[in-house]
Design an enzyme around this catalytic site. Sequence first.
Site, PDB file in Angstrom:
ATOM      1  N   ILE A  50      -5.864  -4.757   7.710  1.00  0.00           N
ATOM      2  CA  ILE A  50      -6.446  -5.875   8.455  1.00  0.00           C
ATOM      3  C   ILE A  50      -7.361  -6.699   7.553  1.00  0.00           C
ATOM      4  O   ILE A  50      -8.143  -6.145   6.790  1.00  0.00           O
ATOM      5  CB  ILE A  50      -7.293  -5.353   9.639  1.00  0.00           C
ATOM      6  CG1 ILE A  50      -6.425  -4.491  10.551  1.00  0.00           C
ATOM      7  CG2 ILE A  50      -7.934  -6.494  10.409  1.00  0.00           C
ATOM      8  CD1 ILE A  50      -7.235  -3.667  11.518  1.00  0.00           C
ATOM      9  N   HIS A  52     -10.347  -8.393   8.077  1.00  0.00           N
ATOM     10  CA  HIS A  52     -11.423  -8.547   9.063  1.00  0.00           C
ATOM     11  C   HIS A  52     -12.177  -9.837   8.782  1.00  0.00           C
ATOM     12  O   HIS A  52     -12.341 -10.217   7.623  1.00  0.00           O
ATOM     13  CB  HIS A  52     -12.419  -7.387   8.948  1.00  0.00           C
ATOM     14  CG  HIS A  52     -11.823  -6.050   9.284  1.00  0.00           C
ATOM     15  ND1 HIS A  52     -11.510  -5.694  10.565  1.00  0.00           N
ATOM     16  CD2 HIS A  52     -11.495  -4.987   8.503  1.00  0.00           C
ATOM     17  CE1 HIS A  52     -11.009  -4.462  10.564  1.00  0.00           C
ATOM     18  NE2 HIS A  52     -10.979  -4.013   9.329  1.00  0.00           N
ATOM     19  N   LYS A 253     -14.969   1.648  13.308  1.00  0.00           N
ATOM     20  CA  LYS A 253     -14.378   0.643  14.189  1.00  0.00           C
ATOM     21  C   LYS A 253     -13.440   1.297  15.185  1.00  0.00           C
ATOM     22  O   LYS A 253     -12.888   0.626  16.042  1.00  0.00           O
ATOM     23  CB  LYS A 253     -13.622  -0.387  13.356  1.00  0.00           C
ATOM     24  CG  LYS A 253     -14.517  -1.152  12.415  1.00  0.00           C
ATOM     25  CD  LYS A 253     -13.725  -2.268  11.724  1.00  0.00           C
ATOM     26  CE  LYS A 253     -14.451  -2.817  10.520  1.00  0.00           C
ATOM     27  NZ  LYS A 253     -14.478  -1.895   9.356  1.00  0.00           N
ATOM     28  N   ARG A 313     -11.339   6.965   3.066  1.00  0.00           N
ATOM     29  CA  ARG A 313     -12.391   5.965   2.903  1.00  0.00           C
ATOM     30  C   ARG A 313     -13.367   6.483   1.856  1.00  0.00           C
ATOM     31  O   ARG A 313     -13.721   7.659   1.885  1.00  0.00           O
ATOM     32  CB  ARG A 313     -13.142   5.765   4.213  1.00  0.00           C
ATOM     33  CG  ARG A 313     -12.263   5.385   5.397  1.00  0.00           C
ATOM     34  CD  ARG A 313     -13.099   5.398   6.668  1.00  0.00           C
ATOM     35  NE  ARG A 313     -12.324   5.130   7.870  1.00  0.00           N
ATOM     36  CZ  ARG A 313     -11.653   6.054   8.548  1.00  0.00           C
ATOM     37  NH1 ARG A 313     -11.631   7.312   8.149  1.00  0.00           N
ATOM     38  NH2 ARG A 313     -11.002   5.720   9.660  1.00  0.00           N
ATOM     39  N   SER A 341     -13.936   0.474   4.161  1.00  0.00           N
ATOM     40  CA  SER A 341     -13.547  -0.680   4.957  1.00  0.00           C
ATOM     41  C   SER A 341     -14.780  -1.542   5.185  1.00  0.00           C
ATOM     42  O   SER A 341     -15.862  -0.994   5.429  1.00  0.00           O
ATOM     43  CB  SER A 341     -12.995  -0.209   6.314  1.00  0.00           C
ATOM     44  OG  SER A 341     -12.496  -1.308   7.020  1.00  0.00           O
ATOM     45  N   CYS A 406      18.682   0.078   7.021  1.00  0.00           N
ATOM     46  CA  CYS A 406      17.729  -0.180   8.106  1.00  0.00           C
ATOM     47  C   CYS A 406      16.989  -1.494   7.894  1.00  0.00           C
ATOM     48  O   CYS A 406      16.793  -2.266   8.812  1.00  0.00           O
ATOM     49  CB  CYS A 406      16.710   0.944   8.216  1.00  0.00           C
ATOM     50  SG  CYS A 406      17.437   2.564   8.487  1.00  0.00           S
TER      51      CYS A 406
HETATM   52  C1  FAD Z   1      -8.243   4.735   7.080  1.00  0.00           C
HETATM   53  C2  FAD Z   1      -8.676   3.471   6.392  1.00  0.00           C
HETATM   54  C3  FAD Z   1      -8.519   2.236   7.018  1.00  0.00           C
HETATM   55  C4  FAD Z   1      -8.928   1.072   6.394  1.00  0.00           C
HETATM   56  N1  FAD Z   1      -8.689  -0.136   6.985  1.00  0.00           N
HETATM   57  C5  FAD Z   1      -9.071  -1.274   6.360  1.00  0.00           C
HETATM   58  C6  FAD Z   1      -8.786  -2.533   6.928  1.00  0.00           C
HETATM   59  O1  FAD Z   1      -8.098  -2.635   7.943  1.00  0.00           O
HETATM   60  N2  FAD Z   1      -9.262  -3.654   6.326  1.00  0.00           N
HETATM   61  C7  FAD Z   1      -9.997  -3.568   5.183  1.00  0.00           C
HETATM   62  O2  FAD Z   1     -10.435  -4.594   4.707  1.00  0.00           O
HETATM   63  N3  FAD Z   1     -10.225  -2.388   4.585  1.00  0.00           N
HETATM   64  C8  FAD Z   1      -9.765  -1.238   5.147  1.00  0.00           C
HETATM   65  N4  FAD Z   1      -9.990  -0.046   4.545  1.00  0.00           N
HETATM   66  C9  FAD Z   1     -10.655  -0.026   3.268  1.00  0.00           C
HETATM   67  C10 FAD Z   1      -9.703  -0.363   2.132  1.00  0.00           C
HETATM   68  O3  FAD Z   1      -8.471   0.281   2.276  1.00  0.00           O
HETATM   69  C11 FAD Z   1     -10.344   0.077   0.838  1.00  0.00           C
HETATM   70  O4  FAD Z   1     -11.624  -0.474   0.776  1.00  0.00           O
HETATM   71  C12 FAD Z   1      -9.589  -0.364  -0.398  1.00  0.00           C
HETATM   72  O5  FAD Z   1      -8.226  -0.008  -0.339  1.00  0.00           O
HETATM   73  C13 FAD Z   1     -10.230   0.252  -1.600  1.00  0.00           C
HETATM   74  O6  FAD Z   1      -9.546  -0.117  -2.749  1.00  0.00           O
HETATM   75  P1  FAD Z   1      -9.927   0.490  -4.149  1.00  0.00           P
HETATM   76  O7  FAD Z   1      -9.162  -0.279  -5.122  1.00  0.00           O
HETATM   77  O8  FAD Z   1     -11.382   0.561  -4.260  1.00  0.00           O
HETATM   78  O9  FAD Z   1      -9.466   2.014  -4.049  1.00  0.00           O
HETATM   79  P2  FAD Z   1      -8.061   2.683  -4.336  1.00  0.00           P
HETATM   80  O10 FAD Z   1      -6.954   1.952  -3.712  1.00  0.00           O
HETATM   81  O11 FAD Z   1      -8.208   4.114  -3.965  1.00  0.00           O
HETATM   82  O12 FAD Z   1      -7.896   2.526  -5.885  1.00  0.00           O
HETATM   83  C14 FAD Z   1      -8.534   3.331  -6.817  1.00  0.00           C
HETATM   84  C15 FAD Z   1      -7.554   3.627  -7.913  1.00  0.00           C
HETATM   85  O13 FAD Z   1      -8.203   4.297  -8.974  1.00  0.00           O
HETATM   86  C16 FAD Z   1      -7.308   5.219  -9.533  1.00  0.00           C
HETATM   87  N5  FAD Z   1      -8.090   6.218 -10.264  1.00  0.00           N
HETATM   88  C17 FAD Z   1      -8.977   7.096  -9.750  1.00  0.00           C
HETATM   89  N6  FAD Z   1      -9.464   7.871 -10.701  1.00  0.00           N
HETATM   90  C18 FAD Z   1      -8.892   7.499 -11.854  1.00  0.00           C
HETATM   91  C19 FAD Z   1      -9.016   7.923 -13.208  1.00  0.00           C
HETATM   92  N7  FAD Z   1      -9.818   8.925 -13.544  1.00  0.00           N
HETATM   93  N8  FAD Z   1      -8.275   7.311 -14.140  1.00  0.00           N
HETATM   94  C20 FAD Z   1      -7.434   6.298 -13.819  1.00  0.00           C
HETATM   95  N9  FAD Z   1      -7.306   5.843 -12.569  1.00  0.00           N
HETATM   96  C21 FAD Z   1      -8.023   6.428 -11.594  1.00  0.00           C
HETATM   97  C22 FAD Z   1      -6.595   5.760  -8.325  1.00  0.00           C
HETATM   98  O14 FAD Z   1      -5.374   6.364  -8.645  1.00  0.00           O
HETATM   99  C23 FAD Z   1      -6.446   4.536  -7.467  1.00  0.00           C
HETATM  100  O15 FAD Z   1      -5.208   3.887  -7.630  1.00  0.00           O
HETATM  101  C24 FAD Z   1      -9.548   1.138   5.146  1.00  0.00           C
HETATM  102  C25 FAD Z   1      -9.687   2.376   4.508  1.00  0.00           C
HETATM  103  C26 FAD Z   1      -9.224   3.522   5.115  1.00  0.00           C
HETATM  104  C27 FAD Z   1      -9.303   4.825   4.403  1.00  0.00           C
END
Ligand code: FAD
Lengths: 479, 412
Positions: A50, A52, A253, A313, A341, A406
């Site tokens: 989403i 938001h 939420k 999260r 999130s 599909c």
């Molecule tokens: C259940 C749930 C629902 C959510 N719903 C929403 C929503 O509707 N709207 C919204 O805005 N947000 C939502 N969020 C939040 C959102 O999904 C996250 O804030 C966002 O995806 C975070 O992205 P990121 O890049 O920080 O983390 P990640 O996608 O986890 O990326 C981190 C990356 O770092 C890599 N990594 C970790 N350690 C190492 C290492 N040592 N060496 C190399 N690579 C490494 C991992 O493999 C990973 O790919 C939700 C989260 C959850 C859990």
Amino acid sequence: MDKELDIIIIGGGIVGTAIARELSRYQLDVALVEKESDVGWGTTKANSAIVHTGYDPKPGTLMAKLNVQGARLFPSVCEELDVPYKRLGSLVLTPDEEGFKVLEDLKEKGKINGVTNLEIIKQEKLFDLEPNLSRDIKGALWVKDTAITSPVELAIAFRENAQENGVRFILDTTVVGFDLEGKRIKSVKTDKGSIRAKWVINAGGVYSDDIARLAGDDSFSITPVKGEYALFDKEIGSLVRRVIFPLPTETTKGILVLPTVDGNLLVGPNEHITTKDDTNVTEEGLKQVISFVKREVPSLPLNMIITVFAGLRAKELNRKDFVIEPSPVVENLINVGGIQSPGLSSAPAIAIYVAEILKDRGVELNKKKHFIPERKAIPRFANLSWEERTKLIAKDPSYGEIICRCEYVTVGEIVEAVRRGANTLDGIKFRTRAGSGRCQGGFCGPRLIPLLSQLLEISPEEITKKGKESRLVIGETKR
Amino acid sequence: MKEIKTDIVVIGGGPAGLAAALRSGEAGANVILVERDFELGGILNQCIHTGFGLSLLGVELTGPEYAETFIEKVLSLSNVKVLLSTMVLDIKEKTVYGVNKKDGVVAIKAGAIVLSMGCRERTRGALGIPGERPAGIYTAGSAQRLINIEGLMPGKRIVVLGSGDIGMIMARRLLLEGAEVLGVLEKLPYPGGLTRNVVQCLEDFGIPLYLNHTITEIRGKYRVEGVIAENLLTKERFSMDVDTILLSVGLIPENELSKKIGVRLDPRTGGPIVDQYRETNVDGVFACGNVLQVHDLVDEVTRESYIAGEGAIRYISGKRRVEGIINLRPGENIRYIVPQRLSLPVDSPPYIYFRPQEPFVNCQIIGKSNGREFTLGSYEYARPGEMIKLRLKRELLDSSLDIEVSLVGEKE
Ligand SMILES: Cc1cc2nc3c(=O)[nH]c(=O)nc-3n(C[C@H](O)[C@H](O)[C@H](O)COP(=O)(O)OP(=O)(O)OC[C@H]3O[C@@H](n4cnc5c(N)ncnc54)[C@H](O)[C@@H]3O)c2cc1C
Ligand SMILES: Cc1cc2nc3c(=O)[nH]c(=O)nc-3n(C[C@H](O)[C@H](O)[C@H](O)COP(=O)(O)OP(=O)(O)OC[C@H]3O[C@@H](n4cnc5c(N)ncnc54)[C@H](O)[C@@H]3O)c2cc1C
């Protein structure tokens, strides 16, 4: 890699890839390191998707500011990068009269955060908008600008665009430590060797605190909070037409039901503190999310689940906010942690914010002369008209050969996905949707293995579902 | 877009589509048979075991051999045209839209349509099995394709969940290929497939069948590293050290296209509601084979599809008339009946196909209509895994009122 880079980004989630794309505008030498075989496979692939609007975060927080800014940037980012963005609107439901007070408060909070287009509605209008809701619901806050997107596709699009503009992606490579010289990181140690860089951006998702700690920085701490989901068949994809929220609590939420950009119906997530490698879906968890939503949408059919999944999260429980700041300990490390999130919604604004931090710290941000802002998606046969299909097949006959029955994905799309860097079944799935339909790869799986083996010029045993040990077959039969 | 006109279009070139095309082709109609795979034969191409054709042809053939018998006949008819590697994506009224590499989009306008798209397998998602989502989880039919067509082995240590026929056949196949098969788990107290397969595929090879068991958790992040199995009666749990899980937990008739033109489905079979000619509620649209009801024996698929082919011929030649409807209702202990209704007038009492709810012994099948009851057949055994076929009695049709079919007997 011998040469010293200007910037190394750790983590290829939505946050890391957004930063990579933002920095690719400037004359900088940037690389991104990701431990999985592709971008977007952490929390970015398992969330509610989403965008938001930002009525919800506590006013004055970084989260409130970046959410609102991010949501405003989203339509143009998705337009430039050819990624789905659908402004559906959302409804926060109240089951009783007292709940209207909460809705009023939310609306007020929205106003302070700068969110407009909010309206409180009563039953008649609500059931007009959403005829399948339980008649026990008394009313709702209608947030007209809430949108949905496709998070992994966006991460892929950020990657492709950043790559085109010169950023290097180093995949299947885990950061395991740092070489420090006093208070500075000299090089980043990975399982495949060291990389020297002037600046390090830590966007490691749930692992971001561990990564900071490897450099001696324990200024924040991440608690992984699991959310479980069930995805339903497209046949009931329009049971609700908007994002449906319950009344929010202090911490969450709540459990939602919403359409996805591909026309499925998504139900979840719940909330459980867990460990960083636990994306297990449990029986109790599934029951919990489904029984919750059943109260709001009684006609939800249980036999139409096509898959289940869970995401983590990355919560910073002390600050209850995003942690986006230069490390207080290491001079050339910038932490981008605690991105719970609405981290997805905020990602485009987080990227700009990080660029500003770099500039503040003296990094020169000179624009590239030939920055390419656009990226085109892989043509999606299923969404084309008959005329467009005819033309496409005439140009390239492999678009006339359907491999996923599909989702109507063609061999042409698979070839293009591989050309753009997909090298696993999941990589193909996230780029083309092959295998994400109701038969879940039962049909295309056995056909994709030989096709990928041919396109990637590797043996079938080397083809994996999602990298590392996820091999699909062990070898040939006796014959 | 390439436009073609024909009398009858048959969608799906498995044994059902082949038989329907053959029968209507032999009657002289212009027929187009559309198949998405690069060859005809459907699921039979991957069934390299024997067990096909005994009842219809009097010889025991492998799947591909059985298919070949019909493919040859179909190809020898000059009025039957076969479009291979062509997938039908849409139907609007009587026009069928397909795509292939050569023609691009093909629109086939036909007088009648025969639906024979077969079925797909139920997946893990449909069961909601908790746990991680690693590689190494296959539906039994996908594993069959992988092994028998692509020549690739899915794993070394196997557990099969569900005792459908394909699961049992694949348990044996994998054992013969050198894998270790730790067992077949079935949540019901009786096997899902044919008794013949329990004996020939499991017992003869010492593969354990665990009745009243299921998988409660899948372990492993990248590749399956094991499962937790549960005895549903004692609630006892134990772990099984496997790297591969095969699912044989049911087949679902593939009716996404049928729904697009308003074909009504029977929730009990998952297939269209048809009359004795296998005509659906949509005029001139017929269905046969696994898209109509999941069959255990291909011989019956062929027989059923002859009927649909004849029905289509009758329809395009304008001989069809419907003066009324008799519904056939499953009564006590009956899971479903095909056909679900009879169009009046009924020339001769038709055969009906059905399955019992549970296994029974020493049982009788009773037909009731207008307060009168008739015994239609007696069986020593009746099991859900084995479809029963019998002929209705003339007397049941006299009143032109609905007919209920039920089973009385002892539970096995
Ligand atoms: C259940 C749930 C629902 C959510 N719903 C929403 C929503 O509707 N709207 C919204 O805005 N947000 C939502 N969020 C939040 C959102 O999904 C996250 O804030 C966002 O995806 C975070 O992205 P990121 O890049 O920080 O983390 P990640 O996608 O986890 O990326 C981190 C990356 O770092 C890599 N990594 C970790 N350690 C190492 C290492 N040592 N060496 C190399 N690579 C490494 C991992 O493999 C990973 O790919 C939700 C989260 C959850 C859990
Ligand atoms: C693994 C297995 C083992 C079996 N073992 C035995 C046995 O030992 N003995 C026995 O007698 N019977 C056996 N059977 C049962 C019998 O073979 C099947 O019931 C029979 O093959 C069903 O025939 P069908 O034509 O309805 O379906 P299928 O054989 O599945 O054919 C359907 C065809 O339609 C095509 N199609 C579907 N959708 C489209 C579309 N949109 N456009 C174009 N084409 C389409 C498919 O590609 C396929 O070729 C077995 C079945 C299976 C699955």
